[in-house]
Scaffold this active site. Structure first.
Site, PDB file in Angstrom:
ATOM      1  N   HIS A   1       1.639 -75.424  69.110  1.00 49.25           N
ATOM      2  CA  HIS A   1       2.171 -73.916  68.396  1.00 49.25           C
ATOM      3  C   HIS A   1       1.676 -73.706  66.892  1.00 49.25           C
ATOM      4  O   HIS A   1       0.610 -74.284  66.557  1.00 49.25           O
ATOM      5  CB  HIS A   1       3.649 -73.867  68.635  1.00 49.25           C
ATOM      6  CG  HIS A   1       4.170 -74.117  70.030  1.00 49.25           C
ATOM      7  ND1 HIS A   1       4.084 -73.210  70.984  1.00 49.25           N
ATOM      8  CD2 HIS A   1       4.651 -75.158  70.538  1.00 49.25           C
ATOM      9  CE1 HIS A   1       4.425 -73.721  72.262  1.00 49.25           C
ATOM     10  NE2 HIS A   1       4.965 -74.804  71.964  1.00 49.25           N
TER      11      HIS A   1
ATOM     12  N   GLU B   1       9.668 -75.975  66.718  1.00 47.02           N
ATOM     13  CA  GLU B   1       9.143 -77.386  67.339  1.00 47.02           C
ATOM     14  C   GLU B   1       7.790 -77.283  66.580  1.00 47.02           C
ATOM     15  O   GLU B   1       7.496 -78.224  66.338  1.00 47.02           O
ATOM     16  CB  GLU B   1       8.719 -76.598  68.863  1.00 47.02           C
ATOM     17  CG  GLU B   1       7.802 -77.545  69.467  1.00 47.02           C
ATOM     18  CD  GLU B   1       7.615 -77.033  70.760  1.00 47.02           C
ATOM     19  OE1 GLU B   1       6.315 -77.644  71.313  1.00 47.02           O
ATOM     20  OE2 GLU B   1       8.070 -76.112  71.346  1.00 47.02           O
TER      21      GLU B   1
ATOM     22  N   HIS C   1       4.272 -82.140  71.743  1.00 46.40           N
ATOM     23  CA  HIS C   1       5.039 -80.809  71.907  1.00 46.40           C
ATOM     24  C   HIS C   1       6.605 -81.375  72.100  1.00 46.40           C
ATOM     25  O   HIS C   1       6.670 -82.584  72.162  1.00 46.40           O
ATOM     26  CB  HIS C   1       4.721 -80.078  73.311  1.00 46.40           C
ATOM     27  CG  HIS C   1       3.486 -79.318  73.054  1.00 46.40           C
ATOM     28  ND1 HIS C   1       3.391 -77.938  72.818  1.00 46.40           N
ATOM     29  CD2 HIS C   1       2.218 -79.676  73.235  1.00 46.40           C
ATOM     30  CE1 HIS C   1       2.264 -77.558  72.982  1.00 46.40           C
ATOM     31  NE2 HIS C   1       1.608 -78.370  73.162  1.00 46.40           N
TER      32      HIS C   1
ATOM     33  N   GLU D   1       5.299 -84.133  75.920  1.00 46.03           N
ATOM     34  CA  GLU D   1       7.026 -83.403  75.556  1.00 46.03           C
ATOM     35  C   GLU D   1       7.600 -84.640  75.193  1.00 46.03           C
ATOM     36  O   GLU D   1       8.255 -85.514  76.011  1.00 46.03           O
ATOM     37  CB  GLU D   1       7.183 -82.747  76.885  1.00 46.03           C
ATOM     38  CG  GLU D   1       6.582 -81.718  77.442  1.00 46.03           C
ATOM     39  CD  GLU D   1       6.483 -80.209  76.522  1.00 46.03           C
ATOM     40  OE1 GLU D   1       7.228 -80.378  75.513  1.00 46.03           O
ATOM     41  OE2 GLU D   1       5.886 -79.261  76.920  1.00 46.03           O
TER      42      GLU D   1
END
Length: 364
Positions: A49, A85, A140, A225
């Site tokens: 991101h 995040e 992430h 993740e």
């Protein structure tokens, strides 16, 4: 390879680097090489991101690597404590970057700060491929609800459904990518992290066909993740300096394990007879409510770790005695005070000594 030893050594590396990384940093820290174990190797780090999408259309359609299109990018989740995040990903990636550089590796980033635009998913995949890195790692954190979701928790690695249409991407992800993802999963489990219990995750691995990065990247890729930001315990760990450090140590351990012992690392003459490869077949799932299909990744034959010299009990006890006073000062939460001008050299010496022992380069 002694996993306790490698964790201790990398913990010292990350610990030494972490003093350079405030909780929310936007400038790239300087790194001082203290080892050469990863010299000549390159790692591409993708902190998922971006800080801002101003001037960019997140819904712009880009190549998904499978003949279709998907959104250029998303804004990412926000943890229960209100931390975006992109900042969590950035902080962890900076710790990993400094640690790898301290061992002699070259690190290339997909984005250069935590304030501006980070690029569409296809642009990041292209940058990773063009870097010719030995490994790419996309960092992430997940989310399963707008608010708290107490029932779903844990980490996982996203691996692409195989085969991938692009031959180079298919070769990279069915070979080194799958191997590195499995090693990263093992590093997470070894360090006490619990695999995710949702969205078709099977022992820490989740197969998906809707994530463009792995389908477009032509070098081995690990898609991490770290945890579920909707879960209270996971969220607290993702938000804290202590938790981010723990994730950074584990991710660095996974990267170093692959770079030093993966099938592309060891010369053929050093390989022992390899055990039969175990192929994990997680369910493919776009979210916890979607239908699933099962894809069996191509099996790769793991190669034996290169010869290394494990420290004897007296030597290792001495090394751990060097580390203990640093950790007892304020614990990992007091990193800025823990590592200072007076003991930074000790941290560096400890990290170098431990890594030399781990890689068989010495340790005396």
């Amino acid at each position: 390879m002694n996993r306790f030893a490698i964790k201790a050594g990398l913990g010292a590396c990350v610990l030494g680097a972490s003093v350079l990384i405030p909780a929310q940093v936007s400038a790239e820290p300087a790194a001082t090489a203290i080892g050469t174990e990863l010299s000549g190797m390159t790692v591409f780090l993708d902190p998922g991101h971006q800080g801002s999408s101003e001037g960019h259309d997140l819904a712009q359609q880009v190549n998904d690597g499978r003949g279709n299109t998907k959104d250029c990018q998303t804004s990412g989740m926000t943890s229960l404590g209100g931390v975006p995040e992109h900042t969590i990903n950035w902080n962890v990636s900076q710790l990993v970057k400094s640690s790898l550089e301290s061992l002699g590796a070259k690190v290339v980033l997909s984005r250069q700060d935590d304030t501006g635009w980070g690029g569409c998913v296809d642009e990041r995949a292209r940058a990773a491929s063009e870097s010719n890195a030995d490994l790419a790692v996309s960092i992430h954190a997940d989310s399963t609800a707008q608010g708290e979701d107490a029932s779903k928790h844990g980490f996982h690695m996203i691996i692409p459904s195989l085969p991938i249409p692009d031959e180079k991407a298919d070769a990279a992800q069915s070979g080194g990518g799958l191997e590195a993802s499995t090693m990263m999963r093992d590093a997470y489990k070894s360090d006490g992290f619990v695999p995710a219990n949702y969205a078709g995750v099977n022992d820490g691995l989740q197969t998906r066909a809707d994530v463009a990065g792995p389908a477009l990247t032509q070098i081995p890729l690990v898609f991490v993740e770290m945890g579920n930001g909707s879960n209270k315990e996971d969220s607290a760990q993702l938000e804290s300096t202590d938790g981010q450090l723990k994730h950074a140590i584990t991710i660095t351990t996974g990267v170093v394990t692959y770079l030093l012992t993966g099938s592309e690392a060891a010369p053929a003459e050093e390989l022992a007879a390899a055990p039969a490869a175990t192929t994990t077949t997680p369910e493919a799932s776009e979210d916890s409510a979607s239908s699933t299909t099962t894809t069996t990744p191509k099996a790769t034959t793991p190669k034996a770790a290169p010869k290394s010299t494990a420290p004897d009990s007296a030597q290792f006890s001495e090394l751990m005695e060097m580390l203990a006073p640093l950790l007892e000062v304020e614990g990992l939460d007091g990193l800025e005070d823990l590592v200072n001008d007076k003991n930074l050299g000790l941290v560096s010496d400890l990290a170098s000594t431990l890594m030399a022992v781990i890689t068989g380069a010495g340790g005396n």
